[in-house]
Design an enzyme around this catalytic site. Structure first.
Site, mmCIF file in Angstrom:
data_model
loop_
_atom_site.group_PDB
_atom_site.id
_atom_site.type_symbol
_atom_site.label_atom_id
_atom_site.label_comp_id
_atom_site.label_asym_id
_atom_site.label_seq_id
_atom_site.Cartn_x
_atom_site.Cartn_y
_atom_site.Cartn_z
ATOM 1 C CD GLU A 1 11.575 -16.499 -5.153
ATOM 2 O OE1 GLU A 1 11.004 -15.877 -4.245
ATOM 3 O OE2 GLU A 1 12.493 -16.020 -5.834
ATOM 4 C CG ASP B 1 13.186 -10.781 -8.425
ATOM 5 O OD1 ASP B 1 12.152 -10.122 -8.293
ATOM 6 O OD2 ASP B 1 13.729 -11.409 -7.487
ATOM 7 C CD GLU C 1 14.782 -8.355 -3.626
ATOM 8 O OE1 GLU C 1 13.578 -8.143 -3.854
ATOM 9 O OE2 GLU C 1 15.293 -9.493 -3.646
HETATM 10 C C1 GCV Z 1 8.725 -12.248 -1.346
HETATM 11 C C2 GCV Z 1 12.487 -12.052 -5.032
HETATM 12 C C3 GCV Z 1 12.815 -11.618 -3.642
HETATM 13 C C4 GCV Z 1 12.017 -12.403 -2.604
HETATM 14 C C5 GCV Z 1 10.525 -12.243 -2.938
HETATM 15 C C6 GCV Z 1 10.288 -12.747 -4.340
HETATM 16 C C7 GCV Z 1 8.847 -12.577 -4.791
HETATM 17 O O1 GCV Z 1 12.957 -13.332 -5.274
HETATM 18 O O2 GCV Z 1 14.187 -11.763 -3.414
HETATM 19 O O3 GCV Z 1 12.312 -11.897 -1.336
HETATM 20 O O4 GCV Z 1 9.738 -12.956 -2.022
HETATM 21 O O5 GCV Z 1 11.091 -12.024 -5.240
HETATM 22 O O6 GCV Z 1 8.582 -11.607 -5.471
HETATM 23 O O7 GCV Z 1 8.012 -13.398 -4.468
#
Ligand code: GCV
Length: 718
Positions: free
Chosen positions: A307, A381, A409
């Site tokens: 990411e 996720d 989340e």
């Molecule tokens: C910290 C998901 C979340 C992100 C998070 C990522 C990760 O994509 O939406 O906010 O980033 O996981 O675990 O690195």
């Protein structure tokens, strides 16, 4: 006027009393109101005899005094010698005299370095109770465990407990930024007040450490995995050191996230190439600098080439090169590297669910001894339900660490009551078949499957500076349950719920029984009203708040819900079987077979692995469309049932927490309906079918649901 002042004072006092309840988590130490039990306890607890005088032992003594006083109204004296009977002796192995050591010889054989013994023993023919372990922190764990026995009103007259944690690293991952914004945080801002540190030690830091120690958590990563290199500068390390000093007596080690490009950003180097001698040296020096300040620093957690985070691949290197370079830097000091396997790329046309496995599995056996690969519980996720991550059954030569998400989340933020230990348990109990039947994920994680010495469980924290720490009073149970499962991944979630309720609210069975049911049901409820039958990743964009199955315009294909549900007029679901992306082949043959075959695939995972026609017959005889719609409705009904139960609990608990939960459940009910209506209206466009009897009619149009925007929803990444 006097009356007004009196009323004001009264309101203030009662507010602060119940506010304290929210703050006190599961350490309420409520008065034992069963007279028989209370008198048995009082008779069995005379003085505290304390051996040793470390900070940790002092904390243990204070905790016992507070707990016993508050639960039994009994003031205990603290002695340094055993006199009389029914004393509570505490001290670690090295502080015990030869007599006691001899009495406990066989017990010490049963525990590991962090384990404790709580035992009724006879010393010179007099009955005593001893809490001990091989070091002081183990004693503290024993003390909290003993207090839990009192809190849950269990007998103490003949105790014989030897309990050790089954994993080494039991750690919270805070996704906290240096500006105190918490990524995916729904409970206020970060606890870490960097601006006031190192000189101002907020009482919160101490209370945080105490709460963690009480459930056996022994590590904390202070900073977000989307890392900022500044945390590694002297200006911040001084602050980290101050926190480490607070946490140390509670047995909590501090860890940091390492931004891979730090050598460039704060080290003035031209590269962060892990093979570059200057870079290697920079990290070695940085590690030495950190350990000089914090001799028990735990190590680094790294999110690399994921990411948008920098990583070794920016320099044509791989994850092994990056992890091993950092591992060498911390190895002389006993540090570890927790290297995350959460990787996927928009340049990879492969099914996202397959990418982490495809990339990491070939690295098996290539990491240094002090590297542990941190894998999320599922391949996408942290969805309400995911099948276990296939890496857990496929890297025998590599220690793998579990990453759970405690912050909700994708499960209703801190607004929805969802008891996560149920989810965690489902994953830990899953059978990978790696070494035949019984090769559970728990065994992969606690190292027993392949005799790994380095083991761990991480939980993405749900903690912030809200008065009640976690936003929702019941979200405290997820922090608690995470700690208990990290200590013992084989614990049953129902046992955890029972303990937590008794410690947090009341021992009254009329309260415990129905509310425990709410907790146990709550996980299935959220699956039902958000993503039943294996659906996943159909939430709205960015903030992940509410439904968004229609979203299809995001730049990265695998960020779009339409990528995951693939609804069309023929049916719905992601074909990951042999006829599709063949993700099922990443599992051991027994599991692969189970998931691959439409007939044997568990229905809870159906649409995760198969694209199924709307008329497909489910096991209960319903068509898929009807079954899906009824599951959504069931989720809504479950929330309504939770409300009914909760509404009858008012007389058992304080009114503040009662009302808080009542209001939150009302929001959960509204949002469950929102999920049901939005998803069903959207999917109905493809199925072309009527809603079956029993499913309530949507109150709004699909266009309305699509028009909802939440620019200020909390926790969105920045
Ligand atoms: C910290 C998901 C979340 C992100 C998070 C990522 C990760 O994509 O939406 O906010 O980033 O996981 O675990 O690195």
């Amino acid at each position: 006027m006097a009356l007004v002042r009196f009323v004001f004072l009264f309101v203030l006092i009662s507010f602060s009393a119940s506010a304290q309840k929210d703050y006190k988590l599961w350490l309420q130490y409520n008065k034992v109101d069963n007279a028989e039990i209370a008198s048995e306890y009082k008779n069995s607890l005379n003085n505290i005899v304390s051996f040793g005088n470390s900070e940790t032992i002092k904390i243990s003594v204070k905790e016992l005094e507070t707990g016993v006083f508050s639960m039994l109204d009994k003031k205990t004296e603290v002695k340094t010698q055993i006199e009389g009977e029914n004393n509570l002796i505490i001290g670690s192995k090295s502080s015990l005299d030869s007599n006691l050591l001899k009495t406990l010889e066989a017990d010490f054989e049963k525990i590991n370095k962090e384990g404790f013994i709580i035992k009724s023993i006879a010393v010179k023919n007099k009955k005593q109770l001893i809490i001990t372990g091989k070091n002081d922190v183990a004693v503290l764990y024993g003390v909290f465990s003993f207090l839990r026995i009192l809190q849950t009103n269990k007998p103490i007259n003949n105790l014989n407990i030897a309990d050790s944690p089954k994993t080494n690293i039991r750690i919270l991952n805070h996704w906290d930024n240096l500006d105190r914004y918490v990524e995916r945080g729904y409970a206020g801002i970060s606890l870490w007040n960097w601006q006031k540190l190192p000189d101002f030690i907020d009482q919160r830091y101490i209370d945080y450490a105490r709460a963690n120690a009480s459930i056996g958590i022994n590590g904390t990563v202070l900073t977000n995995v989307n890392a900022n290199a500044l945390i590694l500068t002297p200006q911040y390390l001084e602050k980290v050191e101050a926190l480490a000093n607070v946490f140390r007596p509670y047995g909590i080690k501090v860890y940091l996230t390492a931004r891979f490009s730090a050598p460039i950003e704060i080290g003035n180097l031209k590269t962060a190439d892990p093979k570059d001698p200057e870079v290697i040296n920079w990290w070695k020096n940085k590690a030495a600098e950190i350990y000089k300040r914090i001799p028990d620093f735990g190590g680094f957690l790294v999110k690399a080439n994921s990411e948008g985070q920098p990583g070794p691949q920016n320099y044509g290197r791989d994850h092994v090169d990056g992890a091993n370079m950092l591992a060498d830097a911390v190895a002389p000091f006993g540090g570890v590297i927790m290297w995350r396997a959460f990787v996927y790329s928009e340049h990879d046309a492969n099914d996202r669910a397959k990418q982490a496995f495809a990339e990491f599995q070939p690295y098996d056996g290539k990491f240094k001894e002090n590297v542990i690969v941190q894998v999320k519980n599922g391949a996408i996720d942290f969805q309400p339900r995911e099948p276990f991550h296939p890496l857990f059954g496929a890297m025998p030569k590599t220690p793998l660490m579990m990453e759970f998400q405690i912050t909700q989340e994708y499960l209703g933020f801190s607004t929805h009551l969802v008891f996560l230990p149920k989810l965690f348990q489902e994953v830990l109990e899953s059978d990978t078949y790696q070494k035949g039947k019984g090769s559970t994920v728990a065994k992969a994680v606690d190292g027993t499957l392949y005799q790994h010495k380095l083991t761990g469980i991480a939980g993405v924290a749900n903690i912030g500076n809200d008065l009640n720490w976690t936003g929702h009073p019941f979200a405290q149970a997820n922090w608690y349950g995470f700690g208990r499962l990290a200590w013992n991944p084989y614990l049953d979630s129902e046992t955890i719920a029972d303990e937590w309720l008794r410690c947090t609210f009341s021992n009254d069975e009329n309260f415990i029984k129905p509310v425990k049911n709410i907790m146990i049901e709550s996980r299935e409820a959220v699956v039902n009203y958000m993503t039943p039958l294996g659906l996943h990743h159909i939430m709205d964009t960015g903030h992940h708040y509410g439904p968004g199955p229609w979203v299809s315009n995001l730049s990265r294909p695998e960020w779009n819900p339409t990528y995951y549900h693939k609804a069309d007029k023929n049916g719905i679901g992601f074909d990951r079987s042999k006829s599709g992306t063949n993700a099922t082949a990443q599992y051991a043959p027994e599991v692969e077979k189970l998931f691959d075959n439409l007939e044997t695939c568990p229905e809870k995972d159906l649409l995760w692995f198969h694209h199924v026609s709307w008329d497909y017959k489910l096991k209960n005889g319903q068509t898929l469309w009807n079954g899906l719609a009824l599951k959504y409705q069931e989720g809504v009904n479950q929330v309504a049932a939770m409300q009914n139960v909760w509404n009858k609990t008012e007389k058992y608990i304080d009114s503040e927490r009662f009302h808080e939960v009542q209001m939150l459940l009302e929001i959960q009910n509204k949002e469950a309906k929102w999920w049901r209506d939005a998803c069903l209206l959207y999917f109905q466009q493809f199925s072309g079918k009527e809603l079956p009897a029993g499913v309530e009619k949507p109150t709004q149009t699909l266009e309305y649901f699509k028009s909802l925007k939440f620019p200020f929803a909390p926790g969105n990444g920045k």
